[in-house]
Write a protein that holds these residues in place. Structure first.
Motif, PDB file in Angstrom:
ATOM      1  N   LEU A  75       0.867  -1.175   0.000  1.00 54.72           N
ATOM      2  CA  LEU A  75       0.000   0.000   0.000  1.00 54.72           C
ATOM      3  C   LEU A  75       0.907   1.229   0.000  1.00 54.72           C
ATOM      4  O   LEU A  75       1.594   1.499   0.985  1.00 54.72           O
ATOM      5  CB  LEU A  75      -0.919  -0.003   1.220  1.00 54.72           C
ATOM      6  CG  LEU A  75      -1.885   1.179   1.359  1.00 54.72           C
ATOM      7  CD1 LEU A  75      -2.793   1.303   0.141  1.00 54.72           C
ATOM      8  CD2 LEU A  75      -2.722   1.042   2.641  1.00 54.72           C
ATOM      9  N   ARG A  77       1.499   5.031   0.177  1.00 52.14           N
ATOM     10  CA  ARG A  77       0.875   6.302   0.609  1.00 52.14           C
ATOM     11  C   ARG A  77       1.653   7.436  -0.043  1.00 52.14           C
ATOM     12  O   ARG A  77       2.789   7.742   0.332  1.00 52.14           O
ATOM     13  CB  ARG A  77       0.917   6.405   2.137  1.00 52.14           C
ATOM     14  CG  ARG A  77       0.190   7.632   2.681  1.00 52.14           C
ATOM     15  CD  ARG A  77      -1.308   7.562   2.425  1.00 52.14           C
ATOM     16  NE  ARG A  77      -1.998   8.743   2.978  1.00 52.14           N
ATOM     17  CZ  ARG A  77      -2.267   9.835   2.265  1.00 52.14           C
ATOM     18  NH1 ARG A  77      -1.915   9.913   0.990  1.00 52.14           N
ATOM     19  NH2 ARG A  77      -2.892  10.847   2.822  1.00 52.14           N
ATOM     20  N   TRP A 110      -2.637   4.772  -2.157  1.00 52.63           N
ATOM     21  CA  TRP A 110      -3.515   5.515  -1.240  1.00 52.63           C
ATOM     22  C   TRP A 110      -3.169   6.992  -1.400  1.00 52.63           C
ATOM     23  O   TRP A 110      -2.243   7.487  -0.790  1.00 52.63           O
ATOM     24  CB  TRP A 110      -3.270   5.024   0.181  1.00 52.63           C
ATOM     25  CG  TRP A 110      -4.077   5.703   1.246  1.00 52.63           C
ATOM     26  CD1 TRP A 110      -5.077   6.618   1.104  1.00 52.63           C
ATOM     27  CD2 TRP A 110      -3.927   5.506   2.663  1.00 52.63           C
ATOM     28  NE1 TRP A 110      -5.565   7.010   2.332  1.00 52.63           N
ATOM     29  CE2 TRP A 110      -4.880   6.327   3.307  1.00 52.63           C
ATOM     30  CE3 TRP A 110      -3.082   4.704   3.431  1.00 52.63           C
ATOM     31  CZ2 TRP A 110      -4.983   6.385   4.691  1.00 52.63           C
ATOM     32  CZ3 TRP A 110      -3.192   4.761   4.816  1.00 52.63           C
ATOM     33  CH2 TRP A 110      -4.134   5.591   5.439  1.00 52.63           C
ATOM     34  N   CYS A 145      -3.439  -5.685   1.943  1.00 48.89           N
ATOM     35  CA  CYS A 145      -2.020  -5.343   1.769  1.00 48.89           C
ATOM     36  C   CYS A 145      -1.170  -5.835   2.939  1.00 48.89           C
ATOM     37  O   CYS A 145      -1.638  -5.947   4.075  1.00 48.89           O
ATOM     38  CB  CYS A 145      -1.849  -3.840   1.583  1.00 48.89           C
ATOM     39  SG  CYS A 145      -2.549  -3.246   0.021  1.00 48.89           S
ATOM     40  N   LEU A 148       2.993  -1.167   4.221  1.00 50.37           N
ATOM     41  CA  LEU A 148       2.713   0.227   3.857  1.00 50.37           C
ATOM     42  C   LEU A 148       4.032   0.926   3.560  1.00 50.37           C
ATOM     43  O   LEU A 148       4.956   0.894   4.375  1.00 50.37           O
ATOM     44  CB  LEU A 148       2.001   0.951   4.998  1.00 50.37           C
ATOM     45  CG  LEU A 148       1.787   2.461   4.780  1.00 50.37           C
ATOM     46  CD1 LEU A 148       0.686   2.695   3.761  1.00 50.37           C
ATOM     47  CD2 LEU A 148       1.461   3.176   6.085  1.00 50.37           C
ATOM     48  N   HIS A 150       5.449   4.618   2.790  1.00 48.68           N
ATOM     49  CA  HIS A 150       5.224   6.061   2.758  1.00 48.68           C
ATOM     50  C   HIS A 150       6.166   6.661   1.721  1.00 48.68           C
ATOM     51  O   HIS A 150       7.375   6.497   1.799  1.00 48.68           O
ATOM     52  CB  HIS A 150       5.490   6.657   4.144  1.00 48.68           C
ATOM     53  CG  HIS A 150       5.200   8.139   4.252  1.00 48.68           C
ATOM     54  ND1 HIS A 150       5.938   9.097   3.595  1.00 48.68           N
ATOM     55  CD2 HIS A 150       4.257   8.803   4.963  1.00 48.68           C
ATOM     56  CE1 HIS A 150       5.462  10.302   3.897  1.00 48.68           C
ATOM     57  NE2 HIS A 150       4.435  10.140   4.716  1.00 48.68           N
ATOM     58  N   TRP A 165      -2.474   2.953  10.099  1.00 49.08           N
ATOM     59  CA  TRP A 165      -2.177   1.647   9.517  1.00 49.08           C
ATOM     60  C   TRP A 165      -1.602   0.697  10.559  1.00 49.08           C
ATOM     61  O   TRP A 165      -2.033  -0.448  10.689  1.00 49.08           O
ATOM     62  CB  TRP A 165      -1.202   1.817   8.357  1.00 49.08           C
ATOM     63  CG  TRP A 165      -0.442   0.583   7.962  1.00 49.08           C
ATOM     64  CD1 TRP A 165       0.772   0.181   8.450  1.00 49.08           C
ATOM     65  CD2 TRP A 165      -0.839  -0.409   7.017  1.00 49.08           C
ATOM     66  NE1 TRP A 165       1.163  -0.999   7.864  1.00 49.08           N
ATOM     67  CE2 TRP A 165       0.193  -1.382   6.972  1.00 49.08           C
ATOM     68  CE3 TRP A 165      -1.944  -0.571   6.196  1.00 49.08           C
ATOM     69  CZ2 TRP A 165       0.127  -2.496   6.139  1.00 49.08           C
ATOM     70  CZ3 TRP A 165      -2.006  -1.682   5.361  1.00 49.08           C
ATOM     71  CH2 TRP A 165      -0.988  -2.626   5.342  1.00 49.08           C
ATOM     72  N   TYR A 173       5.688  -1.253   8.122  1.00 46.42           N
ATOM     73  CA  TYR A 173       5.711  -0.107   7.216  1.00 46.42           C
ATOM     74  C   TYR A 173       7.138   0.395   7.057  1.00 46.42           C
ATOM     75  O   TYR A 173       8.025   0.099   7.866  1.00 46.42           O
ATOM     76  CB  TYR A 173       4.803   1.021   7.724  1.00 46.42           C
ATOM     77  CG  TYR A 173       5.166   1.592   9.074  1.00 46.42           C
ATOM     78  CD1 TYR A 173       6.055   2.667   9.204  1.00 46.42           C
ATOM     79  CD2 TYR A 173       4.616   1.072  10.250  1.00 46.42           C
ATOM     80  CE1 TYR A 173       6.378   3.199  10.442  1.00 46.42           C
ATOM     81  CE2 TYR A 173       4.932   1.593  11.486  1.00 46.42           C
ATOM     82  CZ  TYR A 173       5.809   2.659  11.587  1.00 46.42           C
ATOM     83  OH  TYR A 173       6.135   3.183  12.814  1.00 46.42           O
TER      84      TYR A 173
END
Length: 215
Positions: A75, A77, A110, A145, A148, A150, A165, A173
């Motif tokens: 995912l 972001r 996202w 997912c 994450l 970023h 998250w 993440y």
């Protein structure tokens, strides 16, 4: 004589800068689970040769791989706004890196904003990309997912979303290519120490953190 010496020094500093960039690129993909195949006696650490010679041999610890029958899912972001080309370019840049070095991975985006035709541009170049639209989509993405990521930004732009998250899923993440300034670009005074400490706590919980500033 002095002029020649100055030019030589500048060139050497530029070469060191390029080599440091190559080192950071290598470290980023190693943390994402990339096993880089290289021979040290033949491999220049410049960014160009790094991109040419790196090969993805498998996925590793950052994505917590096991014997899964389905592809792993990231995912991303990113896509903070569409009012300037820099913020638009962040997303296709990291999507290209993921496509090149983690081709087996499915990517969900996202975004904050993908208006002004940006969504169409992204899907035209990355047709397998899944853009999260709305809260119900986001809930499904949280469930599907595995990791994450970023994206690049002028700060830990989506800090609250990273925390969300982590609390909602307990899944890992990572932070890629951010600036971590004591004063944000839209502010006239430094960020309070208590706010910085909370951000440091979030960064400390990441599997990896990469900054786009050397100092």
């Amino acid at each position: 004589m002095t002029k020649g010496k100055s030019q030589y020094t500048t060139g050497a500093e530029e070469e060191r800068r390029r080599m440091n960039q190559g080192d950071r690129q290598i470290q980023f993909f190693q943390n994402l689970g990339i096993f880089v195949n290289m021979q040290q006696d033949q491999f220049s650490r410049s960014r160009r040769l790094f991109l040419q010679r790196c090969s993805a041999a498998g996925l590793g610890t950052a994505l917590s791989l096991g014997n899964f029958k389905r592809p792993k899912r990231i995912l991303l972001r990113s896509s903070w706004q569409t009012i300037n080309i820099g913020d638009i370019a962040h997303t296709p840049g990291v999507l290209k890196l993921l496509e090149t070095y983690l081709p087996e991975v499915e990517v969900f985006l996202w975004p904050s904003r993908v208006d002004n035709g940006v969504d169409k541009l992204l899907l035209a170049r990355f047709p397998s990309l899944k853009i999260v639209a709305g809260e119900s989509d986001l809930k499904r993405a949280f469930k599907k997912c595995d990791f994450l990521l970023h994206g690049s930004g002028a700060s830990l732009v989506a800090e609250k979303d990273v925390v969300r998250w982590s609390k909602a899923t307990g899944k890992p993440y990572g932070i890629y290519g951010i600036t971590f300034p004591p004063k944000k670009s839209h502010q006239t005074s430094p960020v309070p120490e208590s706010v910085l400490l909370k951000s440091v706590e979030v960064l400390s919980g990441a599997r990896f953190v990469f900054f786009r500033d050397s100092r």
